[in-house]
Design a protein around this motif. Structure first.
Motif, PDB file in Angstrom:
ATOM      1  N   ARG A  36       1.296   3.628  -4.916  1.00 38.92           N
ATOM      2  CA  ARG A  36       2.277   3.915  -3.868  1.00 38.92           C
ATOM      3  C   ARG A  36       2.980   5.223  -4.162  1.00 38.92           C
ATOM      4  N   GLU A  41       7.229   5.023  -1.179  1.00 40.43           N
ATOM      5  CA  GLU A  41       6.548   3.772  -1.523  1.00 40.43           C
ATOM      6  C   GLU A  41       5.456   3.387  -0.539  1.00 40.43           C
ATOM      7  N   ARG A  42       4.964   4.330   0.238  1.00 37.06           N
ATOM      8  CA  ARG A  42       3.818   4.024   1.094  1.00 37.06           C
ATOM      9  C   ARG A  42       2.553   3.968   0.244  1.00 37.06           C
ATOM     10  N   PRO A  43       1.623   3.060   0.538  1.00 38.51           N
ATOM     11  CA  PRO A  43       0.365   3.003  -0.230  1.00 38.51           C
ATOM     12  C   PRO A  43      -0.483   4.230   0.053  1.00 38.51           C
TER      13      PRO A  43
END
Length: 303
Positions: A36, A41-43
């Motif tokens: 992430r 925190e985006r994958p």
């Protein structure tokens, strides 16, 4: 092979997931990933990972930079190969296409005198005198990479389409400096093999040696990212069939560029981070030495 990424949409909301079910990349939902972005925190999948001082960032956060009011988490975002992330990841590719088109227009405007002055051949009687690389005109090994057959527009059209499709994503993955080094070294390696193996008076021109180097580096990069290799292998096979299936194609340039592209590309994407620059540019230097040695050997043979 060159699929435009979708717009950033954040993590997908799909309800409860199994413990072993990984989320999909926010730009490539079909690619599962356990990494992430350290800021939002985006994958993110390997293609979208930008090295930061701690962990990785997504391309969207990198583009935002430090002027958005967010505390910077990466002092200098890096590409997969360690290059600096640019706002326009295809700028060098556009410049290279522009240079090739500019040279082609000059060829059409000036005529054969310009083409004959800068194309590649080893040693030939031209315009009342002996000319060629063997006569000290080493610049032909570089300038011939930006010339195309003025009587065959499809020559430059196919080469520029290949440069755009393959070069853009590769430039984004390597960074500008490494991409330029790969392109020029691959082209020079193709010229060197042509000079060594082709008949002394055989004229050669075109960007295909450099572009085959980009093909080779792309295959290495896709292998490094664990992508499906079948599309790039199919593309290489088709191009090699054309290379050996037509008598007016300089196969030496294609093979020389391909081999150099694989070697330099491997160094670019597999170099250990702590010795990245040493390994990457060291391999570039070794390939250039091989080009120079090959040129000297052939020059000795012809003179």
């Amino acid at each position: 092979m060159n699929q435009p990424p979708g717009s950033p949409q954040g993590p997908r909301n799909q309800g409860p997931r199994d413990a072993d079910d990984l989320p999909g990349c926010y730009r490539h939902p079909d690619r599962e990933t356990g990494v992430r972005c350290t800021r939002c925190e985006r994958p993110i999948c390997p293609e979208c990972m930008v090295s930061a001082s701690v962990g990785f960032q997504c391309p969207a956060c990198v583009r935002e930079g430090s002027g958005t009011g967010h505390p910077p988490t990466a002092t200098q975002p890096r590409t997969l190969a360690g290059g600096t992330v640019a706002r326009d990841p295809r700028l060098v590719t556009k410049v290279l296409i522009g240079l090739n088109l500019a040279f082609y227009l000059v060829q059409l405007a000036v005529g054969d005198a310009f083409t004959d002055r800068f194309l590649l051949f080893g040693r030939a009687f031209l315009s009342g005198e002996i000319q060629g690389v063997a006569e000290g005109q080493w610049y032909r090994m570089l300038t011939s990479m930006f010339l195309h057959d003025p009587d065959n527009p499809m020559h430059i059209i196919f080469n520029m389409l290949g440069l755009w499709w393959v070069g853009g994503p590769l430039e984004a993955a390597l960074g500008r400096a490494r991409y330029v080094a790969l392109y020029l070294i691959s082209g020079l390696a193709g010229s060197a093999l042509c000079y060594l193996l082709a008949a002394p008076g055989q004229p050669t021109l075109g960007a295909s040696g450099a572009i085959f180097g980009l093909f080779g580096a792309t295959a290495v990069l896709m292998r490094r990212l664990n992508y499906d290799m079948r599309p790039v292998i199919a593309l290489l096979v088709i191009n090699l069939i054309f290379t050996f299936g037509w008598s007016n194609i300089a196969w030496q340039a294609h093979i020389g560029g391909l081999v150099a592209g694989v070697l330099v590309g491997y160094a670019m994407v597999h170099a250990p981070r702590e010795r990245r620059n040493l390994v990457q540019y060291g391999v570039c230097a070794l390939v250039l030495v091989a080009v120079v040695v090959t040129t000297l050997i052939r020059t000795t043979q012809l003179t």
